[in-house]
Design a protein around this motif. Sequence first.
Motif, PDB file in Angstrom:
ATOM      1  N   LYS A  29       0.833  -1.212   0.000  1.00 42.76           N
ATOM      2  CA  LYS A  29       0.000   0.000   0.000  1.00 42.76           C
ATOM      3  C   LYS A  29       0.866   1.259   0.000  1.00 42.76           C
ATOM      4  CE  LYS A  29      -3.932  -2.165   2.325  1.00 42.76           C
ATOM      5  NZ  LYS A  29      -4.858  -2.113   3.485  1.00 42.76           N
ATOM      6  N   ASN A  30       0.321   2.302  -0.569  1.00 41.75           N
ATOM      7  CA  ASN A  30       1.041   3.577  -0.675  1.00 41.75           C
ATOM      8  C   ASN A  30       0.599   4.494   0.460  1.00 41.75           C
ATOM      9  OD1 ASN A  30       2.364   5.893  -1.396  1.00 41.75           O
ATOM     10  ND2 ASN A  30       1.353   6.170  -3.361  1.00 41.75           N
ATOM     11  N   GLU A  35       2.061   9.979  -5.472  1.00 38.72           N
ATOM     12  CA  GLU A  35       1.744   9.003  -6.498  1.00 38.72           C
ATOM     13  C   GLU A  35       2.969   8.155  -6.816  1.00 38.72           C
ATOM     14  OE1 GLU A  35       0.124   8.876 -11.123  1.00 38.72           O
ATOM     15  OE2 GLU A  35       0.159  10.768  -9.999  1.00 38.72           O
ATOM     16  N   GLU A  36       2.732   6.852  -7.018  1.00 35.77           N
ATOM     17  CA  GLU A  36       3.839   5.952  -7.307  1.00 35.77           C
ATOM     18  C   GLU A  36       4.547   6.374  -8.592  1.00 35.77           C
ATOM     19  OE1 GLU A  36       2.460   1.951  -7.401  1.00 35.77           O
ATOM     20  OE2 GLU A  36       2.212   1.800  -5.220  1.00 35.77           O
ATOM     21  N   GLY A  37       5.863   6.326  -8.537  1.00 35.05           N
ATOM     22  CA  GLY A  37       6.677   6.746  -9.678  1.00 35.05           C
ATOM     23  C   GLY A  37       7.036   8.215  -9.661  1.00 35.05           C
ATOM     24  N   LYS A  38       6.459   8.970  -8.706  1.00 34.25           N
ATOM     25  CA  LYS A  38       6.737  10.404  -8.621  1.00 34.25           C
ATOM     26  C   LYS A  38       7.822  10.668  -7.576  1.00 34.25           C
ATOM     27  CE  LYS A  38       3.521  11.534 -11.572  1.00 34.25           C
ATOM     28  NZ  LYS A  38       3.846  12.112 -12.901  1.00 34.25           N
ATOM     29  N   ASN A  51       9.101   7.555  -5.172  1.00 29.64           N
ATOM     30  CA  ASN A  51       8.170   6.653  -4.493  1.00 29.64           C
ATOM     31  C   ASN A  51       7.891   5.444  -5.385  1.00 29.64           C
ATOM     32  OD1 ASN A  51       6.321   5.565  -2.705  1.00 29.64           O
ATOM     33  ND2 ASN A  51       4.611   6.800  -3.473  1.00 29.64           N
ATOM     34  N   ASN A  52       8.778   4.455  -5.307  1.00 26.97           N
ATOM     35  CA  ASN A  52       8.635   3.251  -6.120  1.00 26.97           C
ATOM     36  C   ASN A  52       8.017   2.128  -5.296  1.00 26.97           C
ATOM     37  OD1 ASN A  52       9.713   4.150  -8.581  1.00 26.97           O
ATOM     38  ND2 ASN A  52      11.808   3.897  -7.816  1.00 26.97           N
ATOM     39  N   PRO A  53       7.168   1.318  -5.886  1.00 31.80           N
ATOM     40  CA  PRO A  53       6.586   0.166  -5.173  1.00 31.80           C
ATOM     41  C   PRO A  53       7.611  -0.960  -5.057  1.00 31.80           C
ATOM     42  CG  PRO A  53       5.867   0.181  -7.454  1.00 31.80           C
ATOM     43  CD  PRO A  53       6.670   1.436  -7.260  1.00 31.80           C
ATOM     44  N   LYS A  56       8.043  -6.116  -8.704  1.00 35.60           N
ATOM     45  CA  LYS A  56       7.036  -7.139  -8.965  1.00 35.60           C
ATOM     46  C   LYS A  56       7.602  -8.545  -8.828  1.00 35.60           C
ATOM     47  CE  LYS A  56       3.838  -4.506 -11.860  1.00 35.60           C
ATOM     48  NZ  LYS A  56       3.139  -4.431 -13.177  1.00 35.60           N
TER      49      LYS A  56
END
Length: 319
Positions: A29-30, A35-38, A51-53, A56
């Motif tokens: 979860k973020n 925003e992810e990737g920002k 902010n990378n998840p 995978k």
Amino acid sequence: MSMFWTIWISVITLGSIIGCFFLLRWCLKNFAGVEEGKSMGHQFDGIEEVNNPLPKWWTILFYVTIVFGLVYLALYPGLGSYKGLWDWKSSNQNIQSMEESRQARQDAMESGDYVQYDVELAKAAERFDPIFEAFAKVPVEELAFDEDAVKIGRRLFLQNCSQCHGSDARGQNGGFPNLTDDDWLYGGSGAKIKETLINGRQAAMPAWLDAMGEQGIEEVVAYVLSLSGRKVDQQLADKGEARFAVCAACHGPDGKGNQALGAPNLTDNIWLYGGSKRAVTETLTYGRNGVMPSFKQTLGEDKIHVVAAYVYSLSHQPE
């Protein structure tokens, strides 16, 4: 295994796996509010934090391990007394003789109550049992000079004995004797070595603090150290000699020990738990209760015969 321990193990095991699943979900979860990737809005040493998840591939691999663990525990025993859907078991483990082992596996196969492990044991027994049976007919003292037997005995020693006595069999402080120096607690003949391996040994050095007091312990320590030629306070040693009478019941009046009782020789400066003044004081103060386990069920008498030959060979090398 009782139902209590079955539930206890199952709850801890399954709880840990389920806990990992929810921890993984939580980490996906973020919570950063970005925003992810920002960009996270700051840099260090020319590197911008983004902010990378979670990767995978890492996430998928984690899921795979969780699924694998649950499937494994469903198919195989691992949750207390639960046998698993495949009813796998490693049977016939505590057979006291090779003949009993062969008969038990034959009976299991004829009744259909066997698993692949039993088949493998049967094949190994068919191949190797005759070798050990032939070795068992040769006296330990003679077998100790059979190169093939010694090699096999060494392999068995490394698998079963080296954890305590070391891979070189030289032992270590803490109650694990050196097997290469011909200094034996219970006797170093082939028969005595086999007896030790088959039945195990239980040491019984009592604590003497209550009977002697700290002053008495100090005096006996001085006398004991003097027996192996150590420099000590002679006045303390003289008083300790009188107190040593209670120790002589096991170690003998001359301190040379008694192999029938496993009482060590105190005159040769070879020490099972260390020969420093501090170590000897600790032994007299608190006593020692070392345990040598029995290997009768683990190895069987024929294999023990070969291990005994290897151990005997360590202190009887040809000149």
